[in-house]
Design a protein around this motif. Structure first.
Motif, PDB file in Angstrom:
ATOM      1  N   LYS A   1      -0.152   1.496   7.083  1.00  0.00           N
ATOM      2  CA  LYS A   1      -1.472   0.840   7.053  1.00  0.00           C
ATOM      3  C   LYS A   1      -1.343  -0.611   6.592  1.00  0.00           C
ATOM      4  O   LYS A   1      -1.997  -1.517   7.129  1.00  0.00           O
ATOM      5  CB  LYS A   1      -2.422   1.599   6.132  1.00  0.00           C
ATOM      6  CG  LYS A   1      -3.194   2.687   6.889  1.00  0.00           C
ATOM      7  CD  LYS A   1      -3.873   3.664   5.982  1.00  0.00           C
ATOM      8  CE  LYS A   1      -5.162   3.199   5.396  1.00  0.00           C
ATOM      9  NZ  LYS A   1      -5.753   4.226   4.506  1.00  0.00           N
TER      10      LYS A   1
ATOM     11  N   ILE B   1     -10.809  -4.304  -8.957  1.00  0.00           N
ATOM     12  CA  ILE B   1     -12.151  -4.173  -8.379  1.00  0.00           C
ATOM     13  C   ILE B   1     -12.872  -2.899  -8.834  1.00  0.00           C
ATOM     14  O   ILE B   1     -14.045  -2.707  -8.540  1.00  0.00           O
ATOM     15  CB  ILE B   1     -12.154  -4.287  -6.841  1.00  0.00           C
ATOM     16  CG1 ILE B   1     -11.628  -3.015  -6.165  1.00  0.00           C
ATOM     17  CG2 ILE B   1     -11.412  -5.515  -6.366  1.00  0.00           C
ATOM     18  CD1 ILE B   1     -11.969  -2.994  -4.679  1.00  0.00           C
TER      19      ILE B   1
ATOM     20  N   ASN C   1       0.833  -1.202   0.000  1.00  0.00           N
ATOM     21  CA  ASN C   1       0.000   0.000   0.000  1.00  0.00           C
ATOM     22  C   ASN C   1       0.869   1.254   0.000  1.00  0.00           C
ATOM     23  O   ASN C   1       2.005   1.236   0.471  1.00  0.00           O
ATOM     24  CB  ASN C   1      -0.891  -0.005   1.258  1.00  0.00           C
ATOM     25  CG  ASN C   1      -1.913   1.109   1.232  1.00  0.00           C
ATOM     26  OD1 ASN C   1      -2.566   1.333   0.210  1.00  0.00           O
ATOM     27  ND2 ASN C   1      -2.067   1.827   2.344  1.00  0.00           N
TER      28      ASN C   1
ATOM     29  N   SER D   1       0.483   4.053   1.777  1.00  0.00           N
ATOM     30  CA  SER D   1       0.817   4.339   3.179  1.00  0.00           C
ATOM     31  C   SER D   1       1.268   3.020   3.806  1.00  0.00           C
ATOM     32  O   SER D   1       0.431   2.181   4.172  1.00  0.00           O
ATOM     33  CB  SER D   1      -0.397   4.881   3.933  1.00  0.00           C
ATOM     34  OG  SER D   1      -0.948   5.944   3.224  1.00  0.00           O
TER      35      SER D   1
HETATM   36  N1  LIG Z   1     -16.349  -3.882  -7.696  1.00  0.00           N
HETATM   37  C1  LIG Z   1     -16.882  -3.746  -6.515  1.00  0.00           C
HETATM   38  O1  LIG Z   1     -17.855  -4.397  -6.162  1.00  0.00           O
HETATM   39  C2  LIG Z   1     -16.244  -2.807  -5.531  1.00  0.00           C
HETATM   40  C3  LIG Z   1     -16.486  -2.996  -4.175  1.00  0.00           C
HETATM   41  C4  LIG Z   1     -15.868  -2.133  -3.274  1.00  0.00           C
HETATM   42  C5  LIG Z   1     -15.056  -1.108  -3.726  1.00  0.00           C
HETATM   43  N2  LIG Z   1     -14.877  -0.935  -5.075  1.00  0.00           N
HETATM   44  C6  LIG Z   1     -13.993   0.140  -5.560  1.00  0.00           C
HETATM   45  O2  LIG Z   1     -12.708  -0.070  -4.990  1.00  0.00           O
HETATM   46  C7  LIG Z   1     -12.059   1.149  -4.723  1.00  0.00           C
HETATM   47  C8  LIG Z   1     -11.493   1.168  -3.304  1.00  0.00           C
HETATM   48  O3  LIG Z   1     -12.546   1.153  -2.346  1.00  0.00           O
HETATM   49  P1  LIG Z   1     -12.214   1.192  -0.782  1.00  0.00           P
HETATM   50  O4  LIG Z   1     -13.522   1.212  -0.119  1.00  0.00           O
HETATM   51  O5  LIG Z   1     -11.228   0.151  -0.414  1.00  0.00           O
HETATM   52  O6  LIG Z   1     -11.529   2.642  -0.647  1.00  0.00           O
HETATM   53  P2  LIG Z   1     -10.633   3.206   0.557  1.00  0.00           P
HETATM   54  O7  LIG Z   1     -10.989   2.560   1.826  1.00  0.00           O
HETATM   55  O8  LIG Z   1     -10.710   4.679   0.467  1.00  0.00           O
HETATM   56  O9  LIG Z   1      -9.141   2.744   0.164  1.00  0.00           O
HETATM   57  C9  LIG Z   1      -8.476   3.288  -0.954  1.00  0.00           C
HETATM   58  C10 LIG Z   1      -7.098   2.647  -1.133  1.00  0.00           C
HETATM   59  O10 LIG Z   1      -6.515   3.221  -2.297  1.00  0.00           O
HETATM   60  C11 LIG Z   1      -5.278   3.853  -1.943  1.00  0.00           C
HETATM   61  N3  LIG Z   1      -5.133   5.067  -2.749  1.00  0.00           N
HETATM   62  C12 LIG Z   1      -6.038   6.047  -2.909  1.00  0.00           C
HETATM   63  N4  LIG Z   1      -5.563   6.972  -3.751  1.00  0.00           N
HETATM   64  C13 LIG Z   1      -4.312   6.556  -4.132  1.00  0.00           C
HETATM   65  C14 LIG Z   1      -3.317   7.095  -4.988  1.00  0.00           C
HETATM   66  N5  LIG Z   1      -3.514   8.237  -5.659  1.00  0.00           N
HETATM   67  N6  LIG Z   1      -2.166   6.407  -5.146  1.00  0.00           N
HETATM   68  C15 LIG Z   1      -1.959   5.240  -4.479  1.00  0.00           C
HETATM   69  N7  LIG Z   1      -2.873   4.694  -3.658  1.00  0.00           N
HETATM   70  C16 LIG Z   1      -4.039   5.340  -3.494  1.00  0.00           C
HETATM   71  C17 LIG Z   1      -5.378   4.147  -0.472  1.00  0.00           C
HETATM   72  O11 LIG Z   1      -4.051   4.219   0.025  1.00  0.00           O
HETATM   73  P3  LIG Z   1      -3.678   5.024   1.376  1.00  0.00           P
HETATM   74  O12 LIG Z   1      -3.944   4.051   2.496  1.00  0.00           O
HETATM   75  O13 LIG Z   1      -2.265   5.363   1.194  1.00  0.00           O
HETATM   76  O14 LIG Z   1      -4.575   6.226   1.417  1.00  0.00           O
HETATM   77  C18 LIG Z   1      -6.133   2.904   0.016  1.00  0.00           C
HETATM   78  O15 LIG Z   1      -5.294   1.798   0.119  1.00  0.00           O
HETATM   79  C19 LIG Z   1     -13.088   2.232  -5.027  1.00  0.00           C
HETATM   80  O16 LIG Z   1     -12.799   2.776  -6.295  1.00  0.00           O
HETATM   81  C20 LIG Z   1     -14.412   1.501  -5.051  1.00  0.00           C
HETATM   82  O17 LIG Z   1     -15.340   2.097  -5.939  1.00  0.00           O
HETATM   83  C21 LIG Z   1     -15.427  -1.776  -5.967  1.00  0.00           C
END
Ligand SMILES: NC(=O)c1ccc[n+]([C@@H]2O[C@H](COP(=O)([O-])OP(=O)(O)OC[C@H]3O[C@@H](n4cnc5c(N)ncnc54)[C@H](OP(=O)(O)O)[C@@H]3O)[C@@H](O)[C@H]2O)c1
Length: 482
Positions: free
Chosen positions: A382, A439, A377, A379
């Motif tokens: 985390k 995802i 990841n 960060s």
């Molecule tokens: N297909 C499906 O059914 C499904 C289900 C759930 C989620 N999703 C999608 O999956 C994605 C993630 O969801 P989530 O709920 O896990 O979100 P989240 O809790 O906000 O986690 C986001 C992750 O992405 C990382 N990140 C964000 N911006 C970044 C960047 N610019 N460069 C590098 N790493 C970055 C974050 O890293 P840090 O810890 O460093 O901030 C964290 O690990 C979303 O787009 C959501 O729409 C799809």
């Protein structure tokens, strides 16, 4: 009007009457798709009662006649005196409903009533700046014995305003015939779910191109997405909460399923921030909510609002019962079911990129299914925390990856792959052509897909995971009929 229709909100298309023949065409096209029309006569240069009368006979449906003043958002271009005379002329045509503003005098309303006692008078107020704290004051100032229906339209600054309006409509509709919704983008939930909370009319735009006001949902969308004419006060509410939510397709999936399976439920999107969660829960309990889907960035933050959820790292589903709110996560099951259609994960090496809400759920489920996990990841702290918790390996983007991986699960947003360093790091893993689950949705044109296309890895689309996790949500809500 049939009794069934009276028990539900009447889907009403707002017709800006610019010329009579065009209004005739537009109403003819939509006749079978709505319960009523509102003819906005303030759009006409000159009001001709014979032409309006012809139009009314041609439409042959419940009609609201409105000559809206500019002060209340209309376009009537002449004096207030002329406008009031036009309203009186309209009343002589004995329409089913006539709409007059809150600030016309009580005497004017009493006189209107004598012109056509069978016409229901709607008294309406419009607030263009906000949603006042005390909506009762607005209603109180409009009460009049000749008025049948009260209409309170405000402007939502955020989704909580829309929920407050829904709650108010629900309460007031016990004693009055009422219409209440919020204008503005944040007002969408009140326009959609108002039909389930006691709104007398649900106002719709003629089409996505012809709207009297921005953010009015079209007749087509009300019928084909929300199936609004099947809803009533017994409808259970479901919503997606999070921010951003614009790209989510959950409302399409769930409402289609409810329609197909004849389930009296409605699903819509609610843009909610972490700071708004506590207030959201108040409305969730007072409105007929039965479930919520939770998306970023709330999947972990929502844990603070829930009791007895210590064992969970992230939540994507809440089931709301009279006594309590039950939290679950279907992301892990959705992702792993999607992967296992192609490859069983037991004893396979699975790398999860990301350490957010979705990643936590996927790691949990993958371990239960016997996979060997590693996590990376942005960060690093985390990722390390998660790795320690699950006793699995943790990688770093600072070192080239050197291990064998069978399955890669990307949970980062696609914009993360604008970073060349990340793309180079990932390519070090792709020599063995692992199975890749991204995802995110719309992966066909994604940056990640572009970066890995030369490796000919098998990829699984986020949509597949979405469908599987959505069915798991329906099961938790007791709605899965398969
Ligand atoms: N297909 C499906 O059914 C499904 C289900 C759930 C989620 N999703 C999608 O999956 C994605 C993630 O969801 P989530 O709920 O896990 O979100 P989240 O809790 O906000 O986690 C986001 C992750 O992405 C990382 N990140 C964000 N911006 C970044 C960047 N610019 N460069 C590098 N790493 C970055 C974050 O890293 P840090 O810890 O460093 O901030 C964290 O690990 C979303 O787009 C959501 O729409 C799809």
């Amino acid at each position: 009007m049939d009794q069934g229709a009276r028990m539900r909100s009447l889907l009403t298309a707002i017709v800006p009457v610019i010329d009579y023949s065009r209004a005739r065409e537009e109403t003819t096209k939509l006749k079978g798709q709505v319960d009523a029309f509102e003819l906005r006569l303030d759009y006409l240069d000159k009001l001709d009662t014979n032409s309006i009368s012809d139009l009314m006979s041609h439409i042959n449906k419940p009609l609201i006649l409105t000559v809206r003043s500019q002060k209340h958002g209309g376009v009537f271009a002449h004096s207030e005196q002329q406008r009031l005379r036009c309203i009186e002329q309209c009343m002589r045509l004995e329409p089913s409903f006539i709409d007059v503003e809150s600030d016309v005098t009580d005497n004017f309303i009493a006189n209107l009533h004598t012109i056509s006692p069978k016409t229901k008078i709607i008294r309406s107020v419009h607030h263009f700046l906000d949603t006042p704290e005390n909506l009762d004051d607005l209603l109180q100032s409009m009460l009049h014995p000749s008025v049948s229906i009260y209409k309170v339209i405000t402007t939502a600054k955020h989704s909580l305003d829309a929920l407050r309006m829904l709650s108010w409509v629900q309460l007031k509709s016990r004693h009055h015939q009422i219409i209440g919704h919020c204008m503005g983008e944040a007002g969408y939930p009140s326009r959609i779910a108002g039909a389930c909370c006691g709104n007398y009319f649900t106002y719709a735009a003629l089409s996505n191109k012809v709207r009297v006001l921005d953010h009015t949902i079209s007749v087509h969308d009300f019928n084909t997405i929300y199936h609004i004419r099947e809803k009533n006060k017994a409808t259970k509410l479901y919503a997606l909460i999070g921010d951003p939510i614009d790209r989510s397709q959950g409302h399409l999936f769930h409402n289609n399923y409810f329609h197909q399976q004849k389930i009296n439920a409605l699903y819509f999107k609610l843009k909610i921030t972490a700071a708004q969660l506590a207030t959201l829960f108040d409305y969730v309990q007072s409105l007929p909510f039965a479930g919520l889907s939770v998306t970023m960035p709330l999947k972990q933050q929502i844990l603070n609002q829930l009791v007895n959820q210590d064992a969970m790292n992230a939540v994507n589903t809440l089931t709301i019962t009279e006594k309590r709110i039950i939290a679950n996560n279907t992301d892990g099951l959705g992702a792993l079911d999607a992967i296992e259609e192609t490859m069983k994960v037991a004893n396979k090496h699975l790398l999860v990129i990301g350490a957010g809400g979705a990643a936590c759920a996927i790691i949990d489920e993958a371990i239960q299914r016997g996979a060997h996990l590693c996590i990376v990841n942005r960060s690093a702290d985390k990722a390390q925390k998660l790795a320690q918790h699950y006793k699995v390996q943790c990688l770093s983007f600072d070192e080239p990856p050197h291990q064998h991986v069978d399955i890669v699960v990307n949970t980062l947003p696609d914009k993360a792959y604008q970073n060349e360093r990340l793309v180079t790091w990932l390519s070090g893993l792709l020599q063995t052509l692992p199975l890749v689950l991204d995802i995110n949705y719309n992966q066909k044109h994604s940056l990640l897909q572009h970066s890995i296309q030369n490796y000919r890895c098998t990829t699984i689309a986020g949509e597949k995971m979405f469908i599987k996790q959505a069915f798991a949500q329906l099961k938790l809500w007791g709605l899965d009929k398969n």
